[in-house]
Design a protein around this motif. Structure first.
Motif, PDB file in Angstrom:
ATOM      1  N   PHE A   6     -84.297  17.591 -53.276  1.00  0.00           N
ATOM      2  CA  PHE A   6     -84.961  18.242 -54.659  1.00  0.00           C
ATOM      3  C   PHE A   6     -84.216  19.375 -54.953  1.00  0.00           C
ATOM      4  CE2 PHE A   6     -88.724  16.284 -53.247  1.00  0.00           C
ATOM      5  CZ  PHE A   6     -89.381  15.927 -54.501  1.00  0.00           C
ATOM      6  N   VAL A   7     -83.104  18.717 -56.653  1.00  0.00           N
ATOM      7  CA  VAL A   7     -82.243  19.743 -56.684  1.00  0.00           C
ATOM      8  C   VAL A   7     -82.033  20.460 -58.029  1.00  0.00           C
ATOM      9  CG1 VAL A   7     -80.036  19.284 -54.689  1.00  0.00           C
ATOM     10  CG2 VAL A   7     -80.708  18.037 -57.145  1.00  0.00           C
ATOM     11  N   GLY A   8     -81.289  21.209 -58.578  1.00  0.00           N
ATOM     12  CA  GLY A   8     -81.661  21.805 -59.587  1.00  0.00           C
ATOM     13  C   GLY A   8     -81.496  23.440 -59.924  1.00  0.00           C
ATOM     14  N   SER A   9     -81.143  23.994 -60.714  1.00  0.00           N
ATOM     15  CA  SER A   9     -81.164  25.723 -60.801  1.00  0.00           C
ATOM     16  C   SER A   9     -82.119  26.461 -60.462  1.00  0.00           C
ATOM     17  CB  SER A   9     -80.715  26.718 -61.961  1.00  0.00           C
ATOM     18  OG  SER A   9     -81.871  25.399 -63.027  1.00  0.00           O
ATOM     19  N   SER A  10     -81.885  27.682 -59.911  1.00  0.00           N
ATOM     20  CA  SER A  10     -83.273  28.499 -59.658  1.00  0.00           C
ATOM     21  C   SER A  10     -84.132  28.857 -60.515  1.00  0.00           C
ATOM     22  CB  SER A  10     -82.823  30.266 -59.314  1.00  0.00           C
ATOM     23  OG  SER A  10     -83.664  31.308 -58.907  1.00  0.00           O
ATOM     24  N   GLY A  11     -85.175  29.065 -60.437  1.00  0.00           N
ATOM     25  CA  GLY A  11     -86.734  29.284 -61.237  1.00  0.00           C
ATOM     26  C   GLY A  11     -86.941  27.299 -62.138  1.00  0.00           C
ATOM     27  N   ALA A  12     -86.075  26.165 -61.610  1.00  0.00           N
ATOM     28  CA  ALA A  12     -86.655  24.908 -62.232  1.00  0.00           C
ATOM     29  C   ALA A  12     -88.369  24.797 -61.815  1.00  0.00           C
ATOM     30  CB  ALA A  12     -85.403  24.054 -62.248  1.00  0.00           C
ATOM     31  N   GLY A  13     -87.969  25.345 -61.098  1.00  0.00           N
ATOM     32  CA  GLY A  13     -89.747  24.421 -59.887  1.00  0.00           C
ATOM     33  C   GLY A  13     -90.108  23.604 -58.715  1.00  0.00           C
ATOM     34  N   LYS A  14     -88.769  23.666 -57.720  1.00  0.00           N
ATOM     35  CA  LYS A  14     -87.893  23.119 -56.791  1.00  0.00           C
ATOM     36  C   LYS A  14     -89.691  22.751 -55.995  1.00  0.00           C
ATOM     37  CE  LYS A  14     -84.032  23.822 -56.562  1.00  0.00           C
ATOM     38  NZ  LYS A  14     -83.680  25.103 -57.131  1.00  0.00           N
ATOM     39  N   THR A  15     -89.604  24.384 -55.606  1.00  0.00           N
ATOM     40  CA  THR A  15     -90.876  24.210 -54.883  1.00  0.00           C
ATOM     41  C   THR A  15     -91.820  23.833 -54.618  1.00  0.00           C
ATOM     42  OG1 THR A  15     -88.569  25.895 -53.639  1.00  0.00           O
ATOM     43  CG2 THR A  15     -91.915  26.091 -53.182  1.00  0.00           C
ATOM     44  N   THR A  16     -92.870  23.756 -56.485  1.00  0.00           N
ATOM     45  CA  THR A  16     -94.103  24.134 -56.928  1.00  0.00           C
ATOM     46  C   THR A  16     -93.809  22.355 -56.615  1.00  0.00           C
ATOM     47  OG1 THR A  16     -93.983  25.928 -58.236  1.00  0.00           O
ATOM     48  CG2 THR A  16     -95.424  23.990 -58.692  1.00  0.00           C
ATOM     49  N   LEU A  17     -93.110  21.837 -57.351  1.00  0.00           N
ATOM     50  CA  LEU A  17     -92.463  20.414 -57.311  1.00  0.00           C
ATOM     51  C   LEU A  17     -93.078  19.945 -55.780  1.00  0.00           C
ATOM     52  CD1 LEU A  17     -93.115  17.130 -58.394  1.00  0.00           C
ATOM     53  CD2 LEU A  17     -90.739  17.399 -58.595  1.00  0.00           C
ATOM     54  N   MET A  18     -92.309  20.615 -55.194  1.00  0.00           N
ATOM     55  CA  MET A  18     -92.387  19.614 -53.981  1.00  0.00           C
ATOM     56  C   MET A  18     -93.499  19.672 -53.291  1.00  0.00           C
ATOM     57  SD  MET A  18     -88.694  20.541 -52.268  1.00  0.00           S
ATOM     58  CE  MET A  18     -88.748  20.294 -50.211  1.00  0.00           C
ATOM     59  N   GLU A  19     -94.308  20.882 -53.150  1.00  0.00           N
ATOM     60  CA  GLU A  19     -95.611  21.440 -52.767  1.00  0.00           C
ATOM     61  C   GLU A  19     -96.350  19.705 -53.225  1.00  0.00           C
ATOM     62  OE1 GLU A  19     -96.507  26.219 -52.379  1.00  0.00           O
ATOM     63  OE2 GLU A  19     -96.223  25.148 -55.105  1.00  0.00           O
ATOM     64  N   GLY A  20     -96.244  19.436 -54.270  1.00  0.00           N
ATOM     65  CA  GLY A  20     -97.603  18.750 -54.698  1.00  0.00           C
ATOM     66  C   GLY A  20     -97.299  17.142 -53.939  1.00  0.00           C
ATOM     67  N   VAL A  21     -95.528  16.908 -54.306  1.00  0.00           N
ATOM     68  CA  VAL A  21     -95.010  15.917 -53.470  1.00  0.00           C
ATOM     69  C   VAL A  21     -94.962  15.625 -52.353  1.00  0.00           C
ATOM     70  CG1 VAL A  21     -92.746  14.201 -52.654  1.00  0.00           C
ATOM     71  CG2 VAL A  21     -93.002  15.787 -55.315  1.00  0.00           C
ATOM     72  N   ILE A  22     -95.358  16.468 -51.445  1.00  0.00           N
ATOM     73  CA  ILE A  22     -96.058  16.955 -49.288  1.00  0.00           C
ATOM     74  C   ILE A  22     -96.716  16.778 -49.865  1.00  0.00           C
ATOM     75  CG2 ILE A  22     -96.087  18.080 -48.192  1.00  0.00           C
ATOM     76  CD1 ILE A  22     -93.695  19.413 -49.046  1.00  0.00           C
ATOM     77  N   ALA A  23     -98.085  17.251 -50.293  1.00  0.00           N
ATOM     78  CA  ALA A  23     -99.064  17.116 -50.441  1.00  0.00           C
ATOM     79  C   ALA A  23     -99.747  15.528 -50.315  1.00  0.00           C
ATOM     80  CB  ALA A  23    -100.309  17.987 -51.205  1.00  0.00           C
ATOM     81  N   GLY A  24     -99.145  15.021 -51.577  1.00  0.00           N
ATOM     82  CA  GLY A  24    -100.009  13.646 -52.290  1.00  0.00           C
ATOM     83  C   GLY A  24     -99.405  12.317 -51.471  1.00  0.00           C
ATOM     84  N   LEU A  25     -97.969  12.653 -49.796  1.00  0.00           N
ATOM     85  CA  LEU A  25     -97.041  12.113 -49.171  1.00  0.00           C
ATOM     86  C   LEU A  25     -98.018  11.660 -48.207  1.00  0.00           C
ATOM     87  CD1 LEU A  25     -93.669  12.640 -49.588  1.00  0.00           C
ATOM     88  CD2 LEU A  25     -95.016  10.426 -50.362  1.00  0.00           C
ATOM     89  N   LYS A  26     -98.539  13.238 -48.223  1.00  0.00           N
ATOM     90  CA  LYS A  26     -99.487  13.336 -47.116  1.00  0.00           C
ATOM     91  C   LYS A  26    -101.001  12.486 -46.695  1.00  0.00           C
ATOM     92  CE  LYS A  26    -101.084  16.692 -43.305  1.00  0.00           C
ATOM     93  NZ  LYS A  26    -101.318  16.165 -41.697  1.00  0.00           N
ATOM     94  N   ALA A  27    -101.427  12.710 -48.137  1.00  0.00           N
ATOM     95  CA  ALA A  27    -102.963  11.942 -48.628  1.00  0.00           C
ATOM     96  C   ALA A  27    -102.543  10.784 -48.074  1.00  0.00           C
ATOM     97  CB  ALA A  27    -103.367  12.484 -50.380  1.00  0.00           C
ATOM     98  N   ALA A  28    -100.898  10.007 -48.931  1.00  0.00           N
ATOM     99  CA  ALA A  28    -100.741   8.930 -48.970  1.00  0.00           C
ATOM    100  C   ALA A  28    -100.733   8.066 -46.940  1.00  0.00           C
ATOM    101  CB  ALA A  28    -100.286   8.279 -49.272  1.00  0.00           C
ATOM    102  N   GLY A  29    -101.474   9.586 -46.447  1.00  0.00           N
ATOM    103  CA  GLY A  29    -100.605   8.705 -44.718  1.00  0.00           C
ATOM    104  C   GLY A  29     -99.687   8.665 -44.647  1.00  0.00           C
TER     105      GLY A  29
END
Length: 188
Positions: A6-29
Motif C-alpha cells: 500500500f503506497v501513497g503520500s502521507s495522509g492518503a489513508g494507507k494505515t486506515t485502509l490497511m486496518e480494514g483489509v487486515i480485518a477482512g482477510l482475517k475474517a476470511a480465515g
C-alpha cells in the motif's frame, strides 16, 4: 504466501485502509503479517525499560517475549537500508504479507491517491501498481468503477476503489488467483 503493498503520500489513508483489509482477510480465515517502512530513528521501546537499557548498553539484538507476543529489536551499527524482500524474509510463513511504504518495490501494490496531492501518482509508469484507491464518496445509483475512474489524473484499466471500500479491496485480493503470489528473492 501472497504479498501486496500500500503506497501513497502521507495522509492518503494507507494505515486506515490497511486496518480494514487486515480485518477482512482475517475474517476470511487468512493469516496476515505487515511490514511497515518507518522514518529514521523511530522508537517502539521506552526509556527505562529493561529492553531499552539492554539496547542502549550495546546489544545488537534484544528479543522480548511473553505468552502473547514477541518483539525483536535489532540495532544496526551503521545505517542499513533494508529492502522489502529482506524484511519479508524475517517473517514466518503466512497467507498474506501487506507492506506499507517501499513505493519503488518490485512487488504488486495498491496506490492511494489524495485529492490535491503535490506529488505525481506512480501508477501511470509503475507496472507493479495493481489497483488504485481514491478519496471521495459515491453518488447513490452511480456506477462505482466509472465514477471513481473520473477522479484519476490519468485513465487506467486497473481496478479503482473508494478509500472507504476495504471490503472491495479484500474481495479483489481474495479473487486474484496467483497474481499476488510471492517468490522469495534468492541470494547468491
Amino acid at each position: 504466501m501472497k504479498v501486496v503493498g500500500f503506497v501513497g503520500s502521507s495522509g492518503a489513508g494507507k494505515t486506515t485502509l490497511m486496518e480494514g483489509v487486515i480485518a477482512g482477510l482475517k475474517a476470511a480465515g487468512q493469516r496476515v503479517s505487515v511490514v511497515k517502512h518507518a522514518h529514521q530513528g523511530f522508537e517502539i521501546d521506552h526509556e527505562g525499560k529493561d529492553s531499552w537499557r539492554h539496547r542502549k548498553a550495546g546489544a545488537f539484538e534484544v528479543v522480548i517475549a511473553s505468552t502473547q507476543r514477541l518483539a525483536l529489536l535489532r540495532e544496526f551499527e551503521a545505517e542499513a537500508a533494508l529492502n522489502v524482500h529482506q524484511l519479508i524474509a524475517e517473517l514466518f510463513e503466512v497467507d498474506w504479507v501487506l507492506f506499507e511504504g517501499f513505493k519503488g518495490a518490485d512487488l504488486p501494490k495498491i496506490e492511494l491517491l489524495r485529492t490535491g496531492q503535490a506529488e505525481s501518482p506512480v501508477y501511470p509508469d509503475d507496472p507493479f501498481v495493481s489497483a488504485i484507491v481514491v478519496e471521495g464518496t459515491l453518488a447513490a445509483g452511480m456506477n462505482q468503477a466509472h465514477e471513481l475512474a473520473h477522479a484519476l489524473p490519468q485513465p487506467t484499466q486497473r481496478p479503482v476503489f473508494s478509500r472507504n471500500d476495504a471490503a472491495g479491496v479484500v474481495a479483489m485480493l481474495l479473487q486474484s488467483g496467483r497474481r499476488f503470489d510471492y517468490e522469495p528473492v534468492r541470494h547468491g
